[in-house]
Write an enzyme that holds these catalytic residues in place. Structure first.
Site, PDB file in Angstrom:
ATOM      1  CG  HIS A  20       0.715   3.984   7.880  1.00 17.14           C
ATOM      2  ND1 HIS A  20      -0.385   3.505   7.189  1.00 17.14           N
ATOM      3  CD2 HIS A  20       1.741   3.160   7.546  1.00 17.14           C
ATOM      4  CE1 HIS A  20      -0.031   2.457   6.465  1.00 17.14           C
ATOM      5  NE2 HIS A  20       1.248   2.219   6.662  1.00 17.14           N
ATOM      6  CG  HIS A  53      -0.342  -0.100   2.536  1.00  9.84           C
ATOM      7  ND1 HIS A  53      -0.911  -0.776   3.592  1.00  9.84           N
ATOM      8  CD2 HIS A  53       0.808   0.436   3.022  1.00  9.84           C
ATOM      9  CE1 HIS A  53      -0.130  -0.649   4.654  1.00  9.84           C
ATOM     10  NE2 HIS A  53       0.912   0.077   4.339  1.00  9.84           N
ATOM     11  CD  GLU A  67       3.074  -1.677   6.484  1.00 11.73           C
ATOM     12  OE1 GLU A  67       2.898  -0.531   6.881  1.00 11.73           O
ATOM     13  OE2 GLU A  67       3.238  -1.945   5.266  1.00 11.73           O
ATOM     14  CG  HIS A 116       8.491  -1.425   3.565  1.00 12.17           C
ATOM     15  ND1 HIS A 116       7.582  -2.445   3.678  1.00 12.17           N
ATOM     16  CD2 HIS A 116       7.861  -0.318   4.026  1.00 12.17           C
ATOM     17  CE1 HIS A 116       6.443  -1.971   4.188  1.00 12.17           C
ATOM     18  NE2 HIS A 116       6.583  -0.689   4.418  1.00 12.17           N
TER      19      HIS A 116
HETATM   20  C1  DHB Z   1       5.996   3.844   2.820  1.00  9.36           C
HETATM   21  C2  DHB Z   1       4.991   3.878   3.788  1.00  9.36           C
HETATM   22  C3  DHB Z   1       4.243   2.757   4.041  1.00  9.36           C
HETATM   23  O1  DHB Z   1       3.227   2.767   4.942  1.00  9.36           O
HETATM   24  C4  DHB Z   1       4.473   1.574   3.392  1.00  9.36           C
HETATM   25  O2  DHB Z   1       3.728   0.510   3.726  1.00  9.36           O
HETATM   26  C5  DHB Z   1       5.454   1.521   2.423  1.00  9.36           C
HETATM   27  C6  DHB Z   1       6.223   2.662   2.142  1.00  9.36           C
HETATM   28  C7  DHB Z   1       6.793   5.056   2.519  1.00  9.36           C
HETATM   29  O3  DHB Z   1       6.601   6.078   3.212  1.00  9.36           O
HETATM   30  O4  DHB Z   1       7.587   5.031   1.571  1.00  9.36           O
HETATM   31 FE    FE Z   2       2.485   0.899   5.458  1.00  5.83          FE
END
Ligand code: DHB
Ligand code: FE
Length: 284
Positions: free
Chosen positions: A59, A12, A240, A193
């Protein structure tokens, strides 16, 4: 009775929402990302649900550090796109399904899961970006959506096992609703990530693809992976991915039904700072 017809899984990444909203989908960087959803947009038209039960994480947008529900179900009639610092995304207001929400809350709480009832909230990129990826840029979203928020932001976070078991309870709840609704369950977030600290930018393609393989073929086994393995292997925000186990736990095969059909699978690096994964599983 209502039925869970399919589950959809997708990252997302907020930059994807911005790329769409700013008309950048045809730029060389973004083209391969959006191409991975061409199949999915047509699939959505061909498999129109009556309701989407959308598992995502807030978030620190609707919930601050003042109050942190582990699991929260939206029971409102509608939800506005949140202002995450640059104004709300120019996407439709999300219409809810208060009756089905209330039924699921009743059933899941009586199955001994603690849910927070949310009668009013705005929804951030965790919910709106998956809708955009699968539905494009319509004047209204194609059906009502029930937001289901999971805390994967502030420790302690729920385990994959608890998420998987919760998915089973949601399956039971949906299929005891006394209306012939076709319900899709979506799990969002991930894949690998990490957005901050010395490991910022971490991507782990091996972990991600093994997760996809196992989510499809051995979800019970994947559910037993402890949260620390996600954080070590897939980065702090890779956690996540436990939300995908909620959607997977709601599929028919988990409680004795037929194995799902893999309608679509897609993986791409990079999308902003993250690895992007996407899967569509259909109940047979
Ligand atoms: C980013 C934020 C998110 O919530 C995520 O799931 C992936 C990337 C970001 O800020 O790049
Ligand atoms: Fe996220």
């Amino acid at each position: 009775m209502a039925k869970i017809t399919a589950s959809v899984y997708t990252s997302h990444v907020p930059a994807i929402g911005a790329a769409l909203d700013l008309g950048k989908t045809q730029e060389p960087y973004w083209q391969p990302v959006f191409r991975g959803y061409d199949f999915s947009k047509q699939w959505m038209k061909d498999h129109q649900p009556d309701v989407i039960f959308l598992v995502y994480n807030d978030h620190a947008t609707a919930f601050s550090l003042d109050m942190i529900p582990t699991f929260a179900i939206g029971t409102a009639a509608s939800y506005r796109p949140a202002d995450e610092g640059w104004g709300p995304r120019p996407v439709p207001v999300v219409q809810g399904h208060p009756e089905l929400s209330a039924h699921i809350a009743q059933s899941v709480i009586q199955q001994d899961f603690d849910l927070t009832i949310v009668n009013k909230m705005d929804v951030d990129h965790g919910l709106t970006v998956p809708l955009s990826l699968l539905c494009g840029q319509p004047a209204a979203w194609p059906c009502p959506v029930i937001p289901f928020a999971v805390n994967v932001v502030q420790y302690p976070v729920p385990s994959g096992q608890r998420c998987f078991n919760l998915g089973k309870a949601i399956h039971k709840a949906v299929e005891s609703y006394d209306q012939p609704l076709k319900v899709q369950i979506w799990g969002t977030g991930g894949m690998s990530h990490q957005l901050q600290g010395p490991r910022a930018g971490l991507i782990n393609k091996v972990f991600d693809n093994a997760f996809l393989d196992r989510l499809i073929a051995d979800p019970e086994g994947q559910a037993s992976v402890p949260h620390i393995d996600y954080v070590r292997e897939a980065g702090s925000e890779g956690i996540e991915l436990v939300m995908w186990l909620i959607a997977r736990g709601a599929m028919a095969d988990v409680t004795g039904g037929a194995k799902p059909k893999v309608a679509h699978r897609f993986y791409h690096v990079p999308a902003s700072n993250t690895a992007l994964g996407h899967l569509i599983l259909e109940n047979n």
